[in-house]
Design an enzyme around this catalytic site. Sequence first.
Site, PDB file in Angstrom:
ATOM      1  N   HIS A  72     -28.145  -4.212  55.525  1.00 21.17           N
ATOM      2  CA  HIS A  72     -28.683  -5.126  54.508  1.00 21.17           C
ATOM      3  C   HIS A  72     -28.655  -4.515  53.113  1.00 21.17           C
ATOM      4  O   HIS A  72     -29.404  -3.591  52.817  1.00 21.17           O
ATOM      5  CB  HIS A  72     -30.129  -5.495  54.907  1.00 21.17           C
ATOM      6  CG  HIS A  72     -30.785  -6.474  53.982  1.00 21.17           C
ATOM      7  ND1 HIS A  72     -32.093  -6.368  53.591  1.00 21.17           N
ATOM      8  CD2 HIS A  72     -30.301  -7.594  53.383  1.00 21.17           C
ATOM      9  CE1 HIS A  72     -32.391  -7.368  52.778  1.00 21.17           C
ATOM     10  NE2 HIS A  72     -31.328  -8.126  52.644  1.00 21.17           N
ATOM     11  N   SER A  98     -30.570 -11.341  55.380  1.00 15.48           N
ATOM     12  CA  SER A  98     -31.877 -10.880  54.889  1.00 15.48           C
ATOM     13  C   SER A  98     -32.960 -11.053  55.941  1.00 15.48           C
ATOM     14  O   SER A  98     -33.998 -10.403  55.868  1.00 15.48           O
ATOM     15  CB  SER A  98     -32.287 -11.671  53.654  1.00 15.48           C
ATOM     16  OG  SER A  98     -31.338 -11.507  52.640  1.00 15.48           O
ATOM     17  N   GLU A 124     -30.766  -1.312  53.999  1.00 16.75           N
ATOM     18  CA  GLU A 124     -31.607  -1.238  55.196  1.00 16.75           C
ATOM     19  C   GLU A 124     -30.699  -1.366  56.428  1.00 16.75           C
ATOM     20  O   GLU A 124     -29.951  -2.339  56.537  1.00 16.75           O
ATOM     21  CB  GLU A 124     -32.644  -2.363  55.199  1.00 16.75           C
ATOM     22  CG  GLU A 124     -33.692  -2.211  54.114  1.00 16.75           C
ATOM     23  CD  GLU A 124     -34.674  -3.383  54.067  1.00 16.75           C
ATOM     24  OE1 GLU A 124     -35.861  -3.146  53.805  1.00 16.75           O
ATOM     25  OE2 GLU A 124     -34.252  -4.540  54.280  1.00 16.75           O
ATOM     26  N   ASN A 142     -38.559  -6.841  52.134  1.00 18.06           N
ATOM     27  CA  ASN A 142     -39.046  -8.212  52.000  1.00 18.06           C
ATOM     28  C   ASN A 142     -40.454  -8.382  52.564  1.00 18.06           C
ATOM     29  O   ASN A 142     -41.212  -9.217  52.095  1.00 18.06           O
ATOM     30  CB  ASN A 142     -38.069  -9.207  52.634  1.00 18.06           C
ATOM     31  CG  ASN A 142     -36.893  -9.463  51.703  1.00 18.06           C
ATOM     32  OD1 ASN A 142     -37.011  -9.297  50.489  1.00 18.06           O
ATOM     33  ND2 ASN A 142     -35.754  -9.823  52.246  1.00 18.06           N
TER      34      ASN A 142
HETATM   35  N1  LIG Z   1     -28.301 -13.357  47.486  1.00 23.63           N
HETATM   36  C1  LIG Z   1     -29.092 -12.319  47.724  1.00 23.63           C
HETATM   37  O1  LIG Z   1     -29.872 -11.873  46.862  1.00 23.63           O
HETATM   38  C2  LIG Z   1     -29.013 -11.618  49.073  1.00 23.63           C
HETATM   39  C3  LIG Z   1     -29.522 -10.318  49.183  1.00 23.63           C
HETATM   40  C4  LIG Z   1     -29.402  -9.638  50.399  1.00 23.63           C
HETATM   41  C5  LIG Z   1     -28.819 -10.286  51.484  1.00 23.63           C
HETATM   42  N2  LIG Z   1     -28.358 -11.559  51.364  1.00 23.63           N
HETATM   43  C6  LIG Z   1     -27.717 -12.177  52.540  1.00 23.63           C
HETATM   44  O2  LIG Z   1     -26.316 -12.154  52.346  1.00 23.63           O
HETATM   45  C7  LIG Z   1     -25.728 -13.297  52.970  1.00 23.63           C
HETATM   46  C8  LIG Z   1     -24.889 -14.021  51.937  1.00 23.63           C
HETATM   47  O3  LIG Z   1     -25.708 -14.397  50.875  1.00 23.63           O
HETATM   48  P1  LIG Z   1     -25.073 -14.766  49.457  1.00 23.63           P
HETATM   49  O4  LIG Z   1     -26.232 -14.858  48.509  1.00 23.63           O
HETATM   50  O5  LIG Z   1     -23.927 -13.888  49.150  1.00 23.63           O
HETATM   51  O6  LIG Z   1     -24.540 -16.239  49.766  1.00 23.63           O
HETATM   52  P2  LIG Z   1     -23.395 -17.065  48.989  1.00 23.63           P
HETATM   53  O7  LIG Z   1     -23.686 -18.489  49.272  1.00 23.63           O
HETATM   54  O8  LIG Z   1     -23.279 -16.621  47.580  1.00 23.63           O
HETATM   55  O9  LIG Z   1     -22.049 -16.626  49.747  1.00 23.63           O
HETATM   56  C9  LIG Z   1     -21.782 -16.971  51.071  1.00 23.63           C
HETATM   57  C10 LIG Z   1     -20.294 -17.179  51.199  1.00 23.63           C
HETATM   58  O10 LIG Z   1     -19.971 -17.375  52.571  1.00 23.63           O
HETATM   59  C11 LIG Z   1     -18.829 -18.200  52.586  1.00 23.63           C
HETATM   60  N3  LIG Z   1     -18.611 -18.754  53.925  1.00 23.63           N
HETATM   61  C12 LIG Z   1     -19.223 -19.784  54.513  1.00 23.63           C
HETATM   62  N4  LIG Z   1     -18.711 -19.981  55.739  1.00 23.63           N
HETATM   63  C13 LIG Z   1     -17.768 -19.033  55.936  1.00 23.63           C
HETATM   64  C14 LIG Z   1     -16.877 -18.710  56.996  1.00 23.63           C
HETATM   65  N5  LIG Z   1     -16.870 -19.428  58.121  1.00 23.63           N
HETATM   66  N6  LIG Z   1     -16.026 -17.691  56.836  1.00 23.63           N
HETATM   67  C15 LIG Z   1     -16.014 -16.965  55.685  1.00 23.63           C
HETATM   68  N7  LIG Z   1     -16.835 -17.224  54.652  1.00 23.63           N
HETATM   69  C16 LIG Z   1     -17.690 -18.235  54.763  1.00 23.63           C
HETATM   70  C17 LIG Z   1     -19.111 -19.244  51.523  1.00 23.63           C
HETATM   71  O11 LIG Z   1     -17.917 -19.898  51.101  1.00 23.63           O
HETATM   72  C18 LIG Z   1     -19.760 -18.394  50.438  1.00 23.63           C
HETATM   73  O12 LIG Z   1     -18.824 -17.973  49.475  1.00 23.63           O
HETATM   74  C19 LIG Z   1     -26.868 -14.107  53.555  1.00 23.63           C
HETATM   75  O13 LIG Z   1     -27.010 -13.815  54.911  1.00 23.63           O
HETATM   76  C20 LIG Z   1     -28.092 -13.632  52.764  1.00 23.63           C
HETATM   77  O14 LIG Z   1     -29.279 -13.700  53.527  1.00 23.63           O
HETATM   78  C21 LIG Z   1     -28.425 -12.242  50.178  1.00 23.63           C
END
Ligand SMILES: NC(=O)c1ccc[n+]([C@@H]2O[C@H](COP(=O)([O-])OP(=O)(O)OC[C@H]3O[C@@H](n4cnc5c(N)ncnc54)[C@H](O)[C@@H]3O)[C@@H](O)[C@H]2O)c1
Length: 286
Positions: free
Chosen positions: A141, A120, A153, A192
């Site tokens: 994104h 993000s 995005e 954002n």
């Molecule tokens: N949650 C949101 O609303 C949202 C929206 C848009 C973008 N994002 C972005 O998406 C990304 C993930 O966010 P999320 O909310 O899904 O997080 P999350 O915590 O739900 O999921 C992240 C996952 O990554 C895994 N992980 C950690 N280390 C790892 C590795 N070495 N290899 C493989 N997997 C690994 C974790 O076990 C976890 O399941 C972030 O960069 C966040 O900024 C999140």
Amino acid sequence: MQIEKICVVGAGNMGHQIALCAALAGYKVKCTDVNPEILQKAEQFAETYLPERVTKGKLSEEAARSARANVSFTIDLKEAAGDADLVIEAVLEKLDLKREIFARLDKMCPPVAILTTNSSYIVSSRLADITQRPGKVCNMHFFNPVLVMKLVEVLKGPHTAVETVEAVMEVARRMGKIPVLLQKEIYGFLVNRILSALRREALYLYDMGIASFEDIDAAVVHGLGYPMGPFRLMDLTGIDLSYYISMERYQETGDPAYKPSPIVVEKFVKGEWGRKTGKGFYDYDD
Ligand SMILES: NC(=O)c1ccc[n+]([C@@H]2O[C@H](COP(=O)([O-])OP(=O)(O)OC[C@H]3O[C@@H](n4cnc5c(N)ncnc54)[C@H](O)[C@@H]3O)[C@@H](O)[C@H]2O)c1
């Protein structure tokens, strides 16, 4: 380039739905995570989501079967990424972790593969330099929940080749999304940035005692036609998250405009973080 095989790294909130969305669009998808429980949950989600869509009449049985066959889950990063044409990284929002994964992906993936991040806030130029293929690195994104939200995005970094963004935009379109292209990298991207400008102003008006948060939400919903006001949205996404993001940005830039507002600090300290704690700006009995 022709993209057929997609690897999704991280099967959390975002990753498991990105994987399913790509599978529904006909891509061969391998989804990976370091946590076996998360991976199992992601697979279970696919098992229940697809038949539910069929029951609701939103998906044919054939499309559901084919989507299920298109997606597989593995804990082994090499197995997931080794033959990918496109990788979508969706691990925790930590720069060091993402850099480590990009370095590993660069060694494992075919040289033609495109590497994207769903981050993000982290722009891909902070990841591209650790790879030998900066031209094939960019941001892709998605929005939460991915299966519902249409926007993607795509950010072109100074290192990104035009063909890379074109290919990534095309994948987003095939996934039924509406991709928008940012020609240059900028903190917070489009959505954002616009959201935080709205939120900052709403908090300023509240902190100045100009109106109640309910009335500010009502003004935004009924005057601007937004589906939800900024205070209700903060309750939904988590006031703790608003606090951390503002604090981090404030510490990074020193710009007082980013300092968390007094009411956000108060709610953060009290543990009133919104829906997830049962109370934020509003009360949630359920
Ligand atoms: N949650 C949101 O609303 C949202 C929206 C848009 C973008 N994002 C972005 O998406 C990304 C993930 O966010 P999320 O909310 O899904 O997080 P999350 O915590 O739900 O999921 C992240 C996952 O990554 C895994 N992980 C950690 N280390 C790892 C590795 N070495 N290899 C493989 N997997 C690994 C974790 O076990 C976890 O399941 C972030 O960069 C966040 O900024 C999140």
